[in-house]
Design an enzyme around this catalytic site. Structure first.
Site, PDB file in Angstrom:
ATOM      1  N   GLU A 211       0.834  -1.201   0.000  1.00 10.83           N
ATOM      2  CA  GLU A 211       0.000   0.000   0.000  1.00 10.83           C
ATOM      3  C   GLU A 211       0.868   1.251   0.000  1.00 10.83           C
ATOM      4  O   GLU A 211       1.979   1.258   0.541  1.00 10.83           O
ATOM      5  CB  GLU A 211      -0.909   0.033   1.230  1.00 10.83           C
ATOM      6  CG  GLU A 211      -1.951  -1.053   1.259  1.00 10.83           C
ATOM      7  CD  GLU A 211      -2.924  -0.902   2.419  1.00 10.83           C
ATOM      8  OE1 GLU A 211      -3.986  -1.540   2.372  1.00 10.83           O
ATOM      9  OE2 GLU A 211      -2.606  -0.154   3.376  1.00 10.83           O
ATOM     10  N   LYS A 213       2.334   4.551   1.268  1.00 12.39           N
ATOM     11  CA  LYS A 213       2.524   5.179   2.581  1.00 12.39           C
ATOM     12  C   LYS A 213       2.432   6.691   2.375  1.00 12.39           C
ATOM     13  O   LYS A 213       3.302   7.288   1.746  1.00 12.39           O
ATOM     14  CB  LYS A 213       3.859   4.805   3.205  1.00 12.39           C
ATOM     15  CG  LYS A 213       3.987   5.310   4.638  1.00 12.39           C
ATOM     16  CD  LYS A 213       5.292   4.888   5.268  1.00 12.39           C
ATOM     17  CE  LYS A 213       5.281   5.203   6.761  1.00 12.39           C
ATOM     18  NZ  LYS A 213       4.924   6.594   7.068  1.00 12.39           N
ATOM     19  N   ARG A 218      -1.983  11.009  10.543  1.00 15.49           N
ATOM     20  CA  ARG A 218      -2.764   9.808  10.851  1.00 15.49           C
ATOM     21  C   ARG A 218      -4.032  10.219  11.603  1.00 15.49           C
ATOM     22  O   ARG A 218      -3.980  11.008  12.559  1.00 15.49           O
ATOM     23  CB  ARG A 218      -1.919   8.869  11.715  1.00 15.49           C
ATOM     24  CG  ARG A 218      -2.581   7.506  12.050  1.00 15.49           C
ATOM     25  CD  ARG A 218      -2.385   6.530  10.940  1.00 15.49           C
ATOM     26  NE  ARG A 218      -2.855   5.189  11.302  1.00 15.49           N
ATOM     27  CZ  ARG A 218      -2.061   4.213  11.732  1.00 15.49           C
ATOM     28  NH1 ARG A 218      -0.767   4.421  11.906  1.00 15.49           N
ATOM     29  NH2 ARG A 218      -2.555   3.011  11.994  1.00 15.49           N
ATOM     30  N   ARG A 233      -3.043  10.194  15.965  1.00 12.93           N
ATOM     31  CA  ARG A 233      -2.409   8.958  16.428  1.00 12.93           C
ATOM     32  C   ARG A 233      -2.093   9.024  17.919  1.00 12.93           C
ATOM     33  O   ARG A 233      -1.921   7.996  18.570  1.00 12.93           O
ATOM     34  CB  ARG A 233      -1.139   8.662  15.633  1.00 12.93           C
ATOM     35  CG  ARG A 233      -0.038   9.675  15.778  1.00 12.93           C
ATOM     36  CD  ARG A 233       1.142   9.336  14.879  1.00 12.93           C
ATOM     37  NE  ARG A 233       1.782   8.103  15.304  1.00 12.93           N
ATOM     38  CZ  ARG A 233       2.599   7.391  14.530  1.00 12.93           C
ATOM     39  NH1 ARG A 233       2.813   7.763  13.281  1.00 12.93           N
ATOM     40  NH2 ARG A 233       3.179   6.311  14.978  1.00 12.93           N
ATOM     41  N   GLU A 262      -5.356   8.491   6.872  1.00 13.76           N
ATOM     42  CA  GLU A 262      -4.529   9.704   6.910  1.00 13.76           C
ATOM     43  C   GLU A 262      -5.312  10.835   6.270  1.00 13.76           C
ATOM     44  O   GLU A 262      -6.194  10.603   5.433  1.00 13.76           O
ATOM     45  CB  GLU A 262      -3.227   9.506   6.121  1.00 13.76           C
ATOM     46  CG  GLU A 262      -2.365   8.366   6.584  1.00 13.76           C
ATOM     47  CD  GLU A 262      -1.062   8.840   7.206  1.00 13.76           C
ATOM     48  OE1 GLU A 262      -0.719  10.034   7.058  1.00 13.76           O
ATOM     49  OE2 GLU A 262      -0.389   8.006   7.841  1.00 13.76           O
ATOM     50  N   PHE A 302      -7.339   3.284   5.094  1.00  9.02           N
ATOM     51  CA  PHE A 302      -6.738   1.993   4.762  1.00  9.02           C
ATOM     52  C   PHE A 302      -7.187   0.869   5.691  1.00  9.02           C
ATOM     53  O   PHE A 302      -6.796  -0.280   5.505  1.00  9.02           O
ATOM     54  CB  PHE A 302      -5.214   2.067   4.754  1.00  9.02           C
ATOM     55  CG  PHE A 302      -4.592   2.749   5.951  1.00  9.02           C
ATOM     56  CD1 PHE A 302      -4.537   2.130   7.183  1.00  9.02           C
ATOM     57  CD2 PHE A 302      -4.054   4.017   5.824  1.00  9.02           C
ATOM     58  CE1 PHE A 302      -3.962   2.744   8.278  1.00  9.02           C
ATOM     59  CE2 PHE A 302      -3.473   4.653   6.904  1.00  9.02           C
ATOM     60  CZ  PHE A 302      -3.424   4.012   8.136  1.00  9.02           C
ATOM     61  N   ARG A 380       3.705  -2.255  17.144  1.00  7.08           N
ATOM     62  CA  ARG A 380       4.358  -2.385  15.840  1.00  7.08           C
ATOM     63  C   ARG A 380       4.306  -3.854  15.460  1.00  7.08           C
ATOM     64  O   ARG A 380       5.145  -4.654  15.860  1.00  7.08           O
ATOM     65  CB  ARG A 380       5.802  -1.880  15.900  1.00  7.08           C
ATOM     66  CG  ARG A 380       5.886  -0.385  16.128  1.00  7.08           C
ATOM     67  CD  ARG A 380       7.270   0.163  15.872  1.00  7.08           C
ATOM     68  NE  ARG A 380       7.316   1.574  16.185  1.00  7.08           N
ATOM     69  CZ  ARG A 380       6.929   2.553  15.380  1.00  7.08           C
ATOM     70  NH1 ARG A 380       6.471   2.261  14.187  1.00  7.08           N
ATOM     71  NH2 ARG A 380       7.002   3.814  15.745  1.00  7.08           N
ATOM     72  N   LYS A 386       7.036  -1.072   6.826  1.00 15.88           N
ATOM     73  CA  LYS A 386       7.125   0.120   5.988  1.00 15.88           C
ATOM     74  C   LYS A 386       8.485   0.188   5.306  1.00 15.88           C
ATOM     75  O   LYS A 386       9.506  -0.211   5.866  1.00 15.88           O
ATOM     76  CB  LYS A 386       6.880   1.387   6.808  1.00 15.88           C
ATOM     77  CG  LYS A 386       7.839   1.597   7.961  1.00 15.88           C
ATOM     78  CD  LYS A 386       7.438   2.807   8.800  1.00 15.88           C
ATOM     79  CE  LYS A 386       8.348   2.947  10.012  1.00 15.88           C
ATOM     80  NZ  LYS A 386       7.943   4.083  10.883  1.00 15.88           N
TER      81      LYS A 386
END
Length: 518
Positions: A211, A213, A218, A233, A262, A302, A380, A386
């Site tokens: 996807e 970034k 966010r 976030r 985002e 997303f 994470r 990423k």
């Protein structure tokens, strides 16, 4: 709880590298803590002040204050003093701040003073990260770590969960559910060095997607009927600043959902504007309507966490995305490419092509996500990786700041400069990241040899050392002489093979990685 107890645990946690020992130390601390101490203890362990940055400079803290002979401050006392310090404003505020700082330090023992220095300067780095504190809390309360982790995810932070557990016991965890209108911590991604590396890591998890970034802000968008709330976030409520996002959420067919995505802004050619422009727009509280006309932003989603009474967190990403596609039209969904077989060379090449196309479109990079993975909020997850292009510069060390906490007695935060045409240097930013203990020790010794002045906080050095710095890009900044600063700078290595004449120039930096206007 006495502040001395917290300072002692912080020191002991910093002195051990064993995760198991850190957890046990924190478990013992939580067993001793009162529920009302928790909102203070947890941020202090992470090196943060609940009041935020108080603007206390190193010059103020460099004035020696005779320490107390015995501990008498509680964590509540310290918090109250720091709150009073943060409230000081207006005429005579500098003198009043000096008085309050002196009063606080004078009531603290030497060990407590050392911990306070670290808190006030942001230099507490004893390794008591939230994940370790979570394990310590679980052990202290005899609750499975997975149960605590899920409650933290749903509560948006460790503090409310710890407070509830210490006050009411394990049964309190049932209070924490996914609820529209109450934000949850976002799932985060680990870093991979390349698309190929990310595919290799995800190969055992089945199919995945690549996807875009987006380099935006966010957001988590909650809708319950006509009520729409938008959170960052860090779980700050920014609903009033983004009327166009609220309007977009109300256009969707469902009346109850939680979306993850985002907000970005596009220029006249359809390319994304710089992060700083979006952040400035989102951060603005003045004349929101005018700001929305001047710099309109668009949401791009997303993930979908909740819809029409269904909690989707534990569903595989593939199923969450199916629900997302039903709810959100394509222009508001992030662009993606599916990889059904991470070992297939043709599909690997297609993923690399998608990455290159994403960069050409002006976006930050890509995120590869396993399609079987649940939503691990606040973590994470190994199933999100990423990939961004890595920029490096060879810069000159102009100065360094004395460290605090674990880095007391070491020169830590580096001031980094690029050469100007006239032979002088323009500072581009600072960093203390990427320094191993061995490199920190060597750096301290070498910089002391090059020292020109030392005011107790900053040591100015002769510009003779070249250091390779990795960074994520440039952003405009009026605080620095070249008008730009480095984003997320970290030390890679010292370049003993380069002289300062071979370091990067300001012109080279701006030409290779231009920063867009903010």
């Amino acid at each position: 709880m006495l502040f001395a107890r917290l300072a002692q645990v912080s020191q002991e946690v910093g002195a051990t590298s064993a995760r198991s020992r850190k957890i046990e130390l924190l478990a013992e601390l939580f067993r001793d803590a009162e529920p009302d101490d928790v909102p203070i203890v947890i941020p202090y362990l992470a090196g943060r002040l609940p009041q935020g940055r108080l603007g206390i400079g190193g010059r103020v803290l460099s004035e020696p204050v005779q320490p107390a002979d015995a501990p008498r401050l509680s964590v509540q006392d310290v918090d109250a003093q720091l709150t009073a310090l943060g409230d000081v404003a207006g005429a005579g505020s500098q003198a009043e701040r000096l008085r309050l700082v002196g009063e606080l330090l004078g009531a603290a023992t030497q060990d407590e003073q050392r911990f306070l220095f670290g808190l006030l300067t942001g230099e507490v780095r004893q390794g008591a990260l939230e994940a370790v504190a979570l394990e310590g809390l679980a052990r202290a309360t005899d609750v499975p770590p997975a149960d605590v982790r899920r409650a933290v995810m749903l509560a948006g932070g460790l503090q409310p969960v710890a407070q509830a557990l210490l006050a009411r016991g394990p049964a309190a965890l049932a209070e924490f559910r996914l609820t529209v209108g109450r934000p949850v911590l976002p799932m985060l991604a680990h870093t991979a060095g390349s698309v190929g590396e990310a595919l290799d890591k995800l190969a055992g998890q089945g199919a995945c997607v690549v996807e875009e970034k987006l380099d935006g802000v966010r957001v988590q968008v909650h809708r319950d009927g006509d009520e729409v709330r938008i959170y960052t976030r860090t779980l700050d409520d920014i609903t009033d600043r983004l009327p166009e996002v609220t309007a977009a959420a109300r256009e969707l067919k469902s009346e109850r959902f939680i979306l993850d995505g985002e907000v970005i802004a596009l220029d006249d050619s359809g390319r994304p504007r710089a992060f700083q422009q979006v952040a400035g727009r989102v951060g603005s509280r003045v004349d929101v309507a005018q700001a929305a006309r001047t710099l309109p932003v668009s949401p791009v989603f997303f993930d979908l966490l909740y819809v029409d009474g269904r909690d989707l967190l534990d569903l595989p990403f593939a199923e969450r995305h199916e629900q997302l596609a039903r709810l959100v039209p394509e222009p508001m969904r992030v662009r993606r490419a599916v990889v059904t077989d991470a070992a297939d060379e043709e599909q690997r090449a297609a993923a690399q092509t998608f990455f290159a196309g994403t960069l050409e479109r002006g976006h930050e990079g890509v995120v590869l996500k396993g399609l079987d993975a649940p939503y691990s909020a606040g973590r994470r997850g190994a199933s999100w990786l990423k990939v961004k292009p890595v920029h490096t510069l060879d810069l000159v060390v102009l100065a360094a700041e004395w460290g605090h906490g674990r880095r007391t007695g070491k020169l830590s935060n580096l001031h980094l400069g690029a050469r100007r045409a006239d032979g002088s240097y323009a500072m581009l930013g600072k960093t203390f990241k990427g320094l191993t203990d061995a490199l920190l020790a060597w750096q301290t010794e070498r910089l002391r040899e090059l020292a020109v002045s030392d005011d107790g906080h900053v040591v100015v050095v002769r510009p003779e050392l070249v250091v390779e710095i990795a960074y994520d890009g440039l952003q405009r900044s009026t605080r620095y002489p070249a008008g730009v600063t480095l984003r997320f700078a970290r030390v890679v290595r010292y370049r003993d093979d380069k002289t300062v004449e071979q370091a990067d120039t300001v012109e080279t930096v701006l030409a290779a990685h231009p920063a867009r206007d903010s």
